[in-house]
Write an enzyme that holds these catalytic residues in place. Structure first.
Site, PDB file in Angstrom:
ATOM      1  N   HIS A 107      41.631   6.225  50.845  1.00  0.00           N
ATOM      2  CA  HIS A 107      40.952   7.219  51.796  1.00  0.00           C
ATOM      3  C   HIS A 107      42.002   7.248  52.834  1.00  0.00           C
ATOM      4  O   HIS A 107      42.307   8.453  53.102  1.00  0.00           O
ATOM      5  CB  HIS A 107      39.740   6.549  52.352  1.00  0.00           C
ATOM      6  N   GLU A 108      42.477   6.632  53.531  1.00  0.00           N
ATOM      7  CA  GLU A 108      43.445   6.467  54.544  1.00  0.00           C
ATOM      8  C   GLU A 108      44.803   7.204  53.944  1.00  0.00           C
ATOM      9  O   GLU A 108      45.719   8.073  54.526  1.00  0.00           O
ATOM     10  CB  GLU A 108      43.897   5.318  55.318  1.00  0.00           C
TER      11      GLU A 108
ATOM     12  N   HIS B 152      44.659  10.793  53.968  1.00  0.00           N
ATOM     13  CA  HIS B 152      44.754  11.506  55.005  1.00  0.00           C
ATOM     14  C   HIS B 152      46.438  11.601  55.460  1.00  0.00           C
ATOM     15  O   HIS B 152      47.020  12.494  55.861  1.00  0.00           O
ATOM     16  CB  HIS B 152      44.414  10.577  56.309  1.00  0.00           C
TER      17      HIS B 152
ATOM     18  N   HIS C 210      48.131  14.124  53.369  1.00  0.00           N
ATOM     19  CA  HIS C 210      47.839  15.595  54.071  1.00  0.00           C
ATOM     20  C   HIS C 210      48.578  15.602  55.086  1.00  0.00           C
ATOM     21  O   HIS C 210      49.169  16.910  55.244  1.00  0.00           O
ATOM     22  CB  HIS C 210      46.177  15.494  54.357  1.00  0.00           C
TER      23      HIS C 210
END
Length: 602
Positions: free
Chosen positions: A393-394, A397, A400
Site C-alpha cells: 500500500h505505502e 503511494h 505515485h
C-alpha cells in the site's frame, strides 16, 4: 527482525543503518539542516518586496513566483526532514525542537506571502489573460488558472483580513474535541483473559476484535458510557463545527457548505450523490454479509460489538522484509519491469524505515516530497501478513509520488487527497489476486476473501455512511434546524439501521458513535476514501483484464501529479467518477466475495 527480537524494542541508536531510511538527499546532516533553516529565515523578507507590483507585468509576476518556488522547495525539504526525524524518534528532544522551530519559521513565511493570492486574483481579467498568453508565464499557467478559479469567492482586502484573523479561533471546536476525547476522557481498564488492558481510542479497535464476546461487550459499553457522560459537550462541539462550515460557505458566496468543500478539487456534486445512491442500491448484499457473520459466529443476535471480530483468524505466516519485497514484486509484475525494479530497489535501498524502535511513530505512511526519496515509515513484523499488504500500500503511494515528481514542475507536482488512495489501494488489489492464485490453502483463500470484504466495508460502505451523515448535518443547519443531542443521535441511528440492516440489534448507546469521529471536524473529506477504493478496484480490473492501452492510461494517471483536476486525471486513466460505474464495479466485487465467503465457511 525476528519475532523473538521484537520482544525487546531497541533504542533508535541501536537500529542498523540499513534498516532505516536515508535522509541525506534532503540534508546530509542535522548541521546542514540548520544552515538551510537559517537561509529560509534570512530570505523571508524577500517575499514582501513584491507587494503591490504583481499586476505590473508578466515578467514581474514571474519573478515573484520564481522566488516563491525557490523558498517553498527549501521549506518543503526542511519540513520533510524535520517531520521524518520526529517520526523516527519523538522521544529525542532535538527532533521535537527542530520541528517546532521550522513551524515557527514557516508561519512567518506564510504571513509574509498572504497578500499574493488576493493580489493575483485582483489583477483585471483582461490584463491576466494577456499575462497567461505570454510565454514568460507558461510554466505557471496551471497554477495560475487553478488560483483564478477562486475569484468569485474572494472578498475585499479588509474582509479577507478579518477572515484570516479568525482562523486560530476557528480551530476551537476541533481542538476542544481533541482535548476532550484524547486527554480528558478516562476510559479505565478492561479485564481480559490475558490480564487487564487499558481502554483507549487505539485499544478499543483491537478489543472489538477480541475472540471473547464478553470482553467485547464490556469494552463496548464502558467505552461508549464515557461518551454518554459527555454527550451534551460533544453535541455542542460538533454543532459548532458545522455552524462554522455553513458560515464560511455563505460568506464566500458558495451555494452551500458541501459545494465549498468540493470546489477546490473541482468535484461535481454528482460524484457525491452517485456514491451515496449506488451504495444504497447495494445495501442488500451488505445485509446478507451480516446475516452470514451472525451464523458464522453462532449468534442468535448480532450486536454492534460483533462486527469487527475476525471470522477467519490472522494466519500464522512468515515473511522476512526481503521476502515481503519479493512477494510484492511478483504481484506487481503486470505494471512492468521499470515500475517493479524502481520500487524494489527503493524498498531495499533505504526508502523505508523498517522496524519498530522506542519513540517511533506507530502505524505506517508514505512521505513523498519533490526532493529526496518517497520515504516510507513501517513498523514491520515478519509474522503479520497485514504488514505485507501495508508495505504494498505505502509503496503505491511512493511510486505515485515518484512519477509525479519526475513529470511535473514543483508548482503542480503534488496530487490531491482525492487521488491519493488510488495508487496505494491498486497495489493491494494486485497483491490480493497474486496471493489467491499462488496458494493451495483453503484457509488462506478464505482469509484473503474476508480481508477484501472487510476492506470494502471499512473504506467504501462505512465512509459513505459517514459522508451521508455529514451532508445531513450540514443541510439541517442550512435549513435552520438546530443540531442537538437528540437530533444528532436520531439521524445517526437511522443510518446505522439502514446500513446494518435487520441482522443487527443496536444498543441504546450505538448512535453515540456519530460523536466520536474526528474526521467530522474536517468536513466532506471522508467520501474520498470511498471514491478512492472504487477507482482503485476498477483500475485494477482494467489493467489485469486489459492490455497495453489500459496500462499506459494508468501510468498517465500516475504521472499527472497536480497538472489536472482529480476527476480529469482519473478519467484519463479510464475511470469516470462522475458515473456510478466505478462504485458499482467495486460493490460487485464485494458481492462476489460475499458469495465466495459463504461457500468458504460451509
Amino acid at each position: 527482525m525476528s519475532t523473538e527480537a521484537a520482544a525487546a524494542i531497541p533504542q533508535r541508536k541501536d537500529v542498523r543503518a540499513e534498516d532505516t531510511w536515508d535522509l541525506s538527499l534532503l540534508f546530509a546532516s542535522d548541521e546542514e539542516w540548520e544552515r538551510g533553516l537559517e537561509e529560509f529565515k534570512r530570505r523571508t523578507p524577500e517575499v514582501g518586496s513584491f507587494k503591490g507590483t504583481l499586476g505590473e507585468s508578466a515578467a514581474q509576476l514571474r519573478k515573484c513566483l520564481d522566488t516563491m518556488v525557490e523558498l517553498e522547495m527549501l521549506g518543503e525539504r526542511l519540513g520533510y526532514y524535520a517531520m521524518l526525524r520526529v517520526s523516527e524518534d519523538a522521544g529525542e528532544s532535538s527532533n521535537q525542537g527542530r520541528y517546532s522551530r521550522l513551524v515557527q519559521a514557516a508561519s512567518k513565511m506564510d504571513a509574509a506571502a498572504s497578500y499574493q493570492a488576493p493580489e493575483i486574483q485582483a489583477i483585471p481579467e483582461e490584463t491576466m489573460d494577456a499575462f497567461l498568453n505570454d510565454s514568460t508565464l507558461s510554466e505557471y499557467a496551471i497554477y495560475l488558472n487553478k488560483l483564478l478559479r477562486f475569484r468569485p469567492h474572494i472578498l475585499s482586502e479588509n474582509e479577507e483580513r478579518l477572515l484570516a484573523l479568525q482562523e486560530e479561533a476557528n480551530q476551537t471546536a476541533n481542538k476542544a474535541f481533541g482535548s476532550l476525547t484524547d486527554v480528558d476522557m478516562d476510559f479505565g481498564t478492561v479485564e481480559t483473559p490475558e490480564g487487564p488492558r487499558a481502554l483507549s481510542h487505539s485499544s478499543f479497535g483491537s478489543l472489538m476484535e477480541h475472540k471473547d464476546r464478553d470482553v467485547r461487550r464490556r469494552a463496548y459499553f464502558q467505552f461508549f458510557g464515557v461518551f454518554e457522560k459527555h454527550k451534551n459537550t460533544l453535541a455542542s462541539l460538533l454543532a459548532g463545527s458545522v455552524d462554522l462550515d455553513v458560515y464560511k460557505a455563505k460568506v464566500r458566496n458558495y451555494e452551500n457548505a458541501r459545494e465549498s468543500r468540493l470546489f477546490p478539487d473541482k468535484v461535481p456534486s454528482a460524484v457525491y450523490d452517485n456514491l451515496v445512491k449506488t451504495v444504497h442500491d447495494n445495501l442488500p448484499v451488505l445485509h446478507e454479509y451480516y446475516e452470514i457473520r451472525k451464523r458464522a459466529l453462532h449468534l442468535d443476535e448480532l450486536r454492534h460489538y460483533d462486527v469487527r471480530v475476525p471470522l477467519v483468524p490472522e494466519l500464522q505466516v512468515h515473511h522476512t522484509f526481503d521476502q515481503a519485497v519479493d512477494v510484492i514484486a511478483a504481484a506487481l509484475a503486470p505494471l512492468g519491469a521499470d515500475y517493479v525494479s524502481t520500487l524494489t530497489d527503493g524498498l531495499r535501498g533505504r526508502w523505508v524505515d523498517r522496524y519498530e524502535n522506542k519513540g517511533k511513530r506507530s502505524g505506517a505512511f508514505s512521505a513523498g516530497s519533490y526532493q529526496g526519496n518517497p520515504y516510507i515509515l513501517m513498523n514491520y513484523k515478519e509474522d503479520v501478513l497485514r504488514d505485507v499488504f501495508t508495505l504494498a500500500h505505502e509503496g503505491g503511494h511512493s511510486m505515485h509520488s515518484w512519477y509525479s515528481v519526475r513529470n511535473n514542475p514543483f508548482q503542480h507536482y503534488n496530487y490531491t487527497i482525492f487521488e491519493a488512495e488510488v495508487a496505494s489501494t491498486f497495489n493491494e488489489q494486485l497483491l490480493l489476486k497474486h496471493l489467491r492464485e499462488h496458494t493451495d490453502s483453503d484457509e488462506m483463500r478464505t482469509y484473503l476473501i474476508n480481508k477484501q470484504i472487510d476492506d470494502i466495508i471499512g473504506t467504501l460502505y462505512r465512509q459513505t455512511m459517514f459522508a451521508e451523515y455529514e451532508d445531513i448535518c450540514h443541510r439541517m443547519v442550512e435549513a435552520e434546524e438546530p443540531l442537538t443531542v437528540e437530533s444528532l443521535r436520531a439521524e445517526y441511528r437511522k443510518l446505522l439501521e439502514q446500513y446494518f440492516g435487520p441482522a443487527m440489534v443496536l444498543e441504546d448507546v450505538s448512535d453515540l458513535e456519530g460523536m466520536r469521529v474526528p474526521h467530522f471536524y474536517r468536513a466532506f473529506y471522508v467520501y474520498k476514501y470511498a471514491t478512492g477504493i472504487s477507482a482503485a478496484i476498477t483500475l485494477a480490473e482494467r489493467v489485469i483484464n486489459g492490455g497495453g492501452a489500459e496500462l499506459e492510461k494508468y501510468f498517465t494517471f500516475l504521472k499527472s501529479g497536480g497538472s489536472r483536476y482529480p476527476i480529469e486525471s482519473l478519467r484519463v486513466a479510464g475511470v469516470d467518477m462522475e458515473s456510478p460505474a466505478p462504485v458499482q464495479t467495486a460493490l460487485s466485487v464485494f458481492a462476489d466475495q460475499v458469495e465466495a465467503l459463504k461457500k468458504g465457511l460451509t
